[in-house]
Write an enzyme that holds these catalytic residues in place. Structure first.
Site, PDB file in Angstrom:
ATOM      1  N   ARG A 126      92.199   1.138 103.135  1.00 31.95           N
ATOM      2  CA  ARG A 126      93.513   0.510 102.974  1.00 31.95           C
ATOM      3  C   ARG A 126      94.166   0.115 104.292  1.00 31.95           C
ATOM      4  O   ARG A 126      94.880  -0.889 104.353  1.00 31.95           O
ATOM      5  CB  ARG A 126      94.436   1.439 102.185  1.00 31.95           C
ATOM      6  CG  ARG A 126      93.996   1.639 100.742  1.00 31.95           C
ATOM      7  CD  ARG A 126      95.038   2.422  99.964  1.00 31.95           C
ATOM      8  NE  ARG A 126      94.642   2.639  98.578  1.00 31.95           N
ATOM      9  CZ  ARG A 126      95.416   3.227  97.671  1.00 31.95           C
ATOM     10  NH1 ARG A 126      96.622   3.651  98.009  1.00 31.95           N
ATOM     11  NH2 ARG A 126      94.984   3.384  96.434  1.00 31.95           N
ATOM     12  N   ASP A 157     111.602   2.107  94.145  1.00 28.95           N
ATOM     13  CA  ASP A 157     110.278   2.498  94.646  1.00 28.95           C
ATOM     14  C   ASP A 157     110.296   2.385  96.154  1.00 28.95           C
ATOM     15  O   ASP A 157     111.102   1.631  96.723  1.00 28.95           O
ATOM     16  CB  ASP A 157     109.187   1.601  94.058  1.00 28.95           C
ATOM     17  CG  ASP A 157     107.814   2.269  94.068  1.00 28.95           C
ATOM     18  OD1 ASP A 157     107.428   2.844  93.041  1.00 28.95           O
ATOM     19  OD2 ASP A 157     107.147   2.233  95.117  1.00 28.95           O
TER      20      ASP A 157
END
Length: 290
Positions: A57, A158
């Site tokens: 990632r 979030d």
């Protein structure tokens, strides 16, 4: 058919290769530092076996900056504590596994609860990800409250800013939406056509009920204001240690109405973490009497 913009292509992650083929250097010390930094920034606990995921990632971020060593990337981050790159670092290590009406047994329970509520209903989705959960909540409120739904509010927050951009757009692959009952698809979505074939957008009467915002559950202050009739914090606490879980639960308590509900994920158990909540059943918690 309403015009909807084309779906943004999903971010491509670099394939995990063998140690011999890797062109970027990730040492044991680098991995340990990454684990420490993401814990400090977001409370996320990365297990030892997540090393391959971390390499995959974050490799994109290193290549973006023309770097070949994780140590150089981390040094650059730590020299710039307010840099925008911290946002990309956090986004890369955040998991966004979600779906419409995921853990479906919760939504009839929500419907039963809000049907008895007086006044405008407010629900908080504390890990909104790409929007499927808060939109599912909004759809449930419309189905349950009828005309009263126009006064209801869903707050979706979030830490992942890229996920929130997708949530605000409210556009999803049709193959994902088709998993819902046909009646819900017709009622709550607009299907794309032509070059937009294969996409669906949440109808305005649903999206207008939801207010999205960035929020780190570890932040010293939260932008959300209670009280809420229900809080959804599902499949998020599993990434935190028990100390962090307890602290977050303590902060949830005053934001819930006295009879409010806290919805947890199927693999989460708060019974032995905080005295502020007791299990009602089916991974739903209520405030403990004081």
């Amino acid at each position: 058919m309403n015009q909807i913009p084309p779906e943004q292509p999903p971010a491509q992650s670099w394939p995990v290769s063998s140690m011999l083929e890797r062109d970027l250097v990730l040492t044991d010390a680098d991995f340990a530092r990454i684990r420490e930094l993401i814990y400090q920034r977001a409370g996320i606990v990365l297990a030892e076996h997540k090393r391959e995921m971390v390499y995959s990632r974050l490799a994109k971020r290193l290549r973006h900056h023309g770097l070949t060593r994780f140590s150089d990337y981390l040094a650059r981050l730590e020299k710039q504590p307010t840099a925008r790159e911290w946002e990309s670092f956090t986004n890369a290590l955040t998991t966004n596994l979600t779906a419409f009406f995921r853990e479906a047994h919760h939504f009839p329970l929500l419907a039963d609860h809000v049907a008895k509520c007086r006044g405008p209903v407010r629900v908080w989705s504390a890990a909104a990800s790409t929007g499927e959960e808060p939109y599912s909540i909004a759809m449930t409120l419309i189905e349950t409250l009828g005309n009263r739904a126009k006064d209801a509010e869903v707050v979706g927050t979030d830490i992942d800013t890229e996920a929130l951009e997708r949530a605000r757009a409210g556009i999803y692959p049709m193959e994902q939406v088709r998993k819902l009952e046909e009646s819900r698809v017709k009622r709550f979505f607009l299907k794309g056509s032509g070059e937009r074939l294969g996409l669906a957008r949440v109808r305005p009467e649903v999206s207008e009920m939801v207010e999205f915002g960035t929020l780190n559950l570890l932040a010293p202050e939260w932008s959300v204001k209670g009280p809420f009739d229900a809080i959804f914090c599902r499949n998020t606490m599993i990434y935190f240690d028990k100390k962090t879980q307890a602290r977050i639960l303590e902060r949830f308590a005053p934001l819930l109405k006295p009879d409010g509900l806290l919805f947890a994920g199927h693999s989460e158990n708060f019974s032995y973490i905080s005295e502020r909540f007791r299990l009602r059943g089916q991974t739903v918690y209520v405030l403990s009497p004081r």
